[in-house]
Every structure is written in structure tokens, then in C-alpha cells.
Design an enzyme around this catalytic site. Structure first.
Site, short mmCIF file in Angstrom:
data_model
loop_
_atom_site.label_atom_id
_atom_site.label_comp_id
_atom_site.label_asym_id
_atom_site.label_seq_id
_atom_site.Cartn_x
_atom_site.Cartn_y
_atom_site.Cartn_z
CG ASP A 36 12.31 17.31 -3.83
OD1 ASP A 36 12.66 17.35 -2.59
OD2 ASP A 36 12.45 16.33 -4.39
CB THR A 132 4.28 1.35 -4.12
OG1 THR A 132 4.75 0.21 -3.49
CG2 THR A 132 3.11 1.76 -3.07
CG ASP A 133 4.96 -4.13 -5.39
OD1 ASP A 133 5.53 -3.09 -4.31
OD2 ASP A 133 5.75 -4.65 -5.82
CD GLU A 134 6.02 -1.52 0.29
OE1 GLU A 134 5.51 -1.26 1.16
OE2 GLU A 134 7.15 -1.56 -0.06
CE1 TYR A 157 5.58 4.74 0.30
CE2 TYR A 157 5.64 2.18 0.32
CZ TYR A 157 5.60 3.36 -0.49
OH TYR A 157 6.15 3.64 -1.76
CE LYS A 161 3.12 6.14 -3.35
NZ LYS A 161 3.32 7.46 -3.95
CG ASN A 187 11.94 1.50 -9.01
OD1 ASN A 187 12.18 2.45 -9.76
ND2 ASN A 187 10.84 0.69 -8.77
CG ASN A 256 14.68 -9.82 1.56
OD1 ASN A 256 14.31 -9.32 0.37
ND2 ASN A 256 13.92 -9.29 2.61
#
Ligand code: NAD
Ligand code: DAU
Length: 350
Positions: A36, A132-134, A157, A161, A187, A256
Site C-alpha cells: 500500500d 465498481t458498478d460506476e 474516477y 476504473k 460499500n 440519499n
């Protein structure tokens, strides 16, 4: 199977939960080598106690995945036979302001890891990529993302990905690298950095500070308790078909504004504000995020039917547990909010 597992980004939110799950609660019997870079989001405290509890099965090295020589040394010194790749810049708002680090870590870093893995192909049983689902973009009122939904990322972002997913897939098709990919929804749970919606709202609401809701607050996310994501990843790593992708989700869509109000109600029940105001009154609608995706919803029927995975935590119990974790860990929060952990990292790792 998987004697020397390289985990990247293991000091972040999901990576740390995954390492804890593998060592403390799963049937994994091998050794974990966690690399990391320890960016602002990487906090070694997220794994406190792990090094001493598992001295022979856990190792940490502060390494940037973009540094090919360092990553190569890790593969050679520890005979890496499997990879679970979490390391990434993960926060959408930051990607809008400074996309460059997202391109560097998420695309170049992933490419670098793939190249080192390719150079050690004889040893590699699996390269699992966390995504990710994005990458699928935004949904309207109806429908779900499946594994066949075309990629249509909207933020820097999500695009970075998406690029990394394509590279991983290409290394399977071109070089026959044994890979799997998981595309997961939002998450929540312990150790999440408080820039993300849920911990940010918990901490602001607890302290009686404004709760900044973007736009009209009607954007929808599908929330999954982080432990359920970890069990899905481990199941895919063990049993997933090499070369395939799996969607992971919580069947738990929430607007939200409803989520923020739920957090306020739970905290009000726990402890009222000193002036006796309801925390809902702290909601402040602010300027929307540019390119804000309206709705995410995941169809995870492939994972369910092929591997038998379903989320175990209900949102009601998961959010209560999460709120309790933040209330019980004020030392962790103080150090994260003040940046004190970063001084510690500098002192110990330079
Ligand atoms: P996080 O930001 O909490 O952690 C990221 C970790 O990666 C940190 O420990 C950071 O220090 C490390 N890192 C960053 N750049 C690095 C580099 N160049 N070299 C080595 N390490 C580096 O992120 P997270 O929420 O735990 O997400 C982990 C992964 O899961 C990411 O790939 C993200 O895209 C994906 N994901 C996250 C969610 C979510 O809701 N948080 C959902 C789906 C997928
Ligand atoms: O869907 C998976 C993705 O979920 C992951 O790939 C990302 O790494 C992770 O950060 C998360 O992205 P989101 O942008 O959905 O999460 P975030 O917590 O930033 O925001 C959740 C929703 O809440 C989103 O609609 C924006 C909104 N929001 C967020 C913040 C931080 C607010 O209204 N106010 C806020 O202050």
C-alpha cells in the site's frame, strides 16, 4: 491454493476489511503480503492487531503500485501466486478536482501490476481485480446493471476504473492470464474514510454540524455492508470462472435523502442534540456534483446462481452496527480527522 496472496491497497477501507476477514474468519490458509502506498486513504491502524496476531501469515510493505521495480521485488521475494487488487484512488469528488492521480494509480498502476504478473505467469493462479458498478454509468428509474451492460462511465474516477477493467480483461484474452473481475455497488461499514457519504453524515450529524446533500437528494445508491463484499470477493476468487466478471450488490436501493434522515433518526434515538433539535434539521441542500449519476442498481443473479452468494446483512442492522462502530471508535476518528495518522505514517515509513 493461494499460498502467497498479494493484496494491494490493504490499508484502505475495503482492503483492510478483506484482510481481516481472510485471516480471522475464512478458510484461507496462506500468507498475505499487503502493499500500500499509504495515501491519505491508507491507514495502517485499520489493521491494528493483525501483524501481532498473524506474525507468520501477514506482511506489510509501503509500496506504490506504479513502481515496477519494487512490485517485481515483492513478486520474487515472496513467490506471489495470486493477486487481489484493491489499490486505487476511490473518491469521485476528488477525481473531479484532480483527475491526474486517478489516471496514474488506477490505470498506470493496474497496467504495471499486470505486467509484473505477466512476467511471473508460471506462478500466477489468479489476478482478481476489484471494480465498481460506476463503470456502467447511470440508470433511469427502471432497470439494473448486469455483467452485459455496456460501459458508459461518467466521472474521471469511473473512467479510470473502466480503463483498468478493460486492461485486466485484455490480459486474459491476449496472454491467457487467469483473471476474475468483480463490479460492486456502494460499500459501507467500519474503517471507511469520512469523506464518503455514510461516515461523513454520521460524524456531522453526531456533532450537530450541517449535512451537505448534493442536488435534490433523490440520487439512488445500492448499499452493501462491507463484510458481504468481502465474502463475495473470496467466493469469486475460489470458485469464479477465470476470465469472467461478476456483479456484486446489496438489493438495497436508497435515495440519499432517505438515507441521511435514517442516520439522523438512529442518532437522535441514541443521544439528542444538546439544544434538543432534531438532526433532520441539519440537512442542507448544496450544489450538485458535476455529472452526478442518478441511480445505481445491481443485478447480481449470476453470482447468486453460479456461486450461491447473497448478502447476509440487512441494511437496518448494517447501518446500526456501522453507526455504533463510529461512536465506539472516537480515537480512530480523531486521528483520521486531524491527519495525525499521516504524521505517524511519515515517522514510521518516511
Ligand atoms: P480507499 O480509498 O479506502 O483505499 C484505497 C487504498 O489504496 C488506500 O489504502 C491507499 O493508500 C491505496 N493506494 C492508493 N494509491 C495507491 C498506489 N499508487 N499504490 C499502492 N496503494 C495505493 O478505497 P476503498 O473504498 O477501500 O476501495 C477499494 C477498491 O474497491 C477500489 O479499487 C475501489 O475502486 C473499489 N470499490 C469501492 C467501493 C466503495 O464503495 N468504497 C465500491 C466498489 C468498488
Ligand atoms: O458505486 C460504487 C462507488 O461508490 C465506488 O466505486 C466509489 O469508490 C465510492 O466512493 C462510491 O461512490 P459514490 O460517489 O456513490 O459515493 P459517495 O459516498 O461519494 O456518495 C454517495 C452518494 O451521496 C452520491 O450520490 C453523492 C452523495 N453525496 C456524497 C457526499 C460525500 C452527498 O449528497 N453529499 C456528500 O457530502
Amino acid at each position: 491454493m493461494f499460498k502467497n496472496l498479494l493484496v494491494t491497497g490493504g490499508c484502505g477501507f475495503i482492503g483492510a476489511n478483506f484482510i481481516r476477514y481472510l485471516l480471522e474468519d475464512s478458510d484461507f490458509t496462506g500468507r498475505i503480503i499487503n502493499i500500500d502506498k499509504l495515501t491519505y486513504a491508507g491507514n495502517p491502524e485499520n489493521l491494528s492487531g493483525i501483524e501481532s496476531s498473524f506474525p507468520d501469515r501477514y506482511l506489510f510493505a509501503k509500496i506504490d503500485i506504479c513502481n515496477k521495480d519494487e512490485v517485481t521485488k515483492i513478486f520474487e521475494n515472496y513467490q506471489i501466486d495470486s493477486v487481489c487488487h484493491f489499490a486505487a484512488e476511490s473518491h469521485v469528488d476528488r477525481s473531479i478536482v484532480r483527475p491526474d492521480t486517478f489516471i496514474q494509480t488506477n490505470i498506470i498502476g493496474t497496467f504495471n501490476l499486470l505486467e509484473v504478473a505477466r512476467n511471473h505467469m508460471n506462478n500466477i493462479q489468479l489476478f482478481h481485480h476489484i471494480s465498481t458498478d460506476e463503470v456502467f454509468g447511470s440508470l433511469g428509474k427502471e432497470g439494473y446493471f448486469t455483467e452485459d451492460t455496456p460501459y458508459k462511465p461518467n466521472s474521471p474516477y469511473a473512467s479510470s476504473k473502466a480503463a483498468s477493467d478493460h486492461l485486466v480483461r485484455a490480459y486474459h484474452k491476449t496472454y491467457a492470464m487467469p483473471i476474475t473481475i468483480s463490479n460492486c455497488s456502494n460499500n459501507y461499514g467500519p474503517y471507511q474514510f469520512p469523506e464518503k457519504m455514510i461516515p461523513l453524515m454520521i460524524l456531522n450529524a453526531f456533532d450537530g454540524n450541517p449535512l451537505p446533500v448534493y442536488g435534490d437528494g433523490l440520487n439512488v445508491r445500492d448499499w452493501l455492508y462491507v463484510r458481504d463484499h468481502c465474502t463475495a470477493i473470496w467466493m469469486i476468487m475460489k470458485k469464479g470462472i477465470r476470465g469472467e466478471t461478476y456483479n456484486v450488490g446489496g438489493s438495497n436501493e436508497l435515495e440519499n435523502i432517505k438515507l441521511v434522515k435514517m442516520i439522523c433518526d438512529i442518532l437522535d434515538e441514541h443521544k439528542r442534540l444538546p439544544d434538543n433539535h432534531l438532526r433532520n434539521e441539519l440537512v442542507t441542500f448544496v450544489t450538485d456534483r458535476p455529472g452526478h449519476d442518478r441511480r445505481y442498481a445491481i443485478d447480481f443473479s449470476k453470482l447468486k446462481s453460479a456461486l450461491g452468494w447473497s448478502p447476509e446483512e440487512s441494511f437496518e442492522s448494517g447501518i446500526k452496527k456501522t453507526i455504533q462502530w463510529y461512536l465506539d471508535n472516537s480515537d480512530w476518528i480523531d486521528r483520521v480527522k486531524s491527519g495525525e495518522y499521516l504524521s505517524w505514517v511519515k515517522e514510521h515509513y518516511g
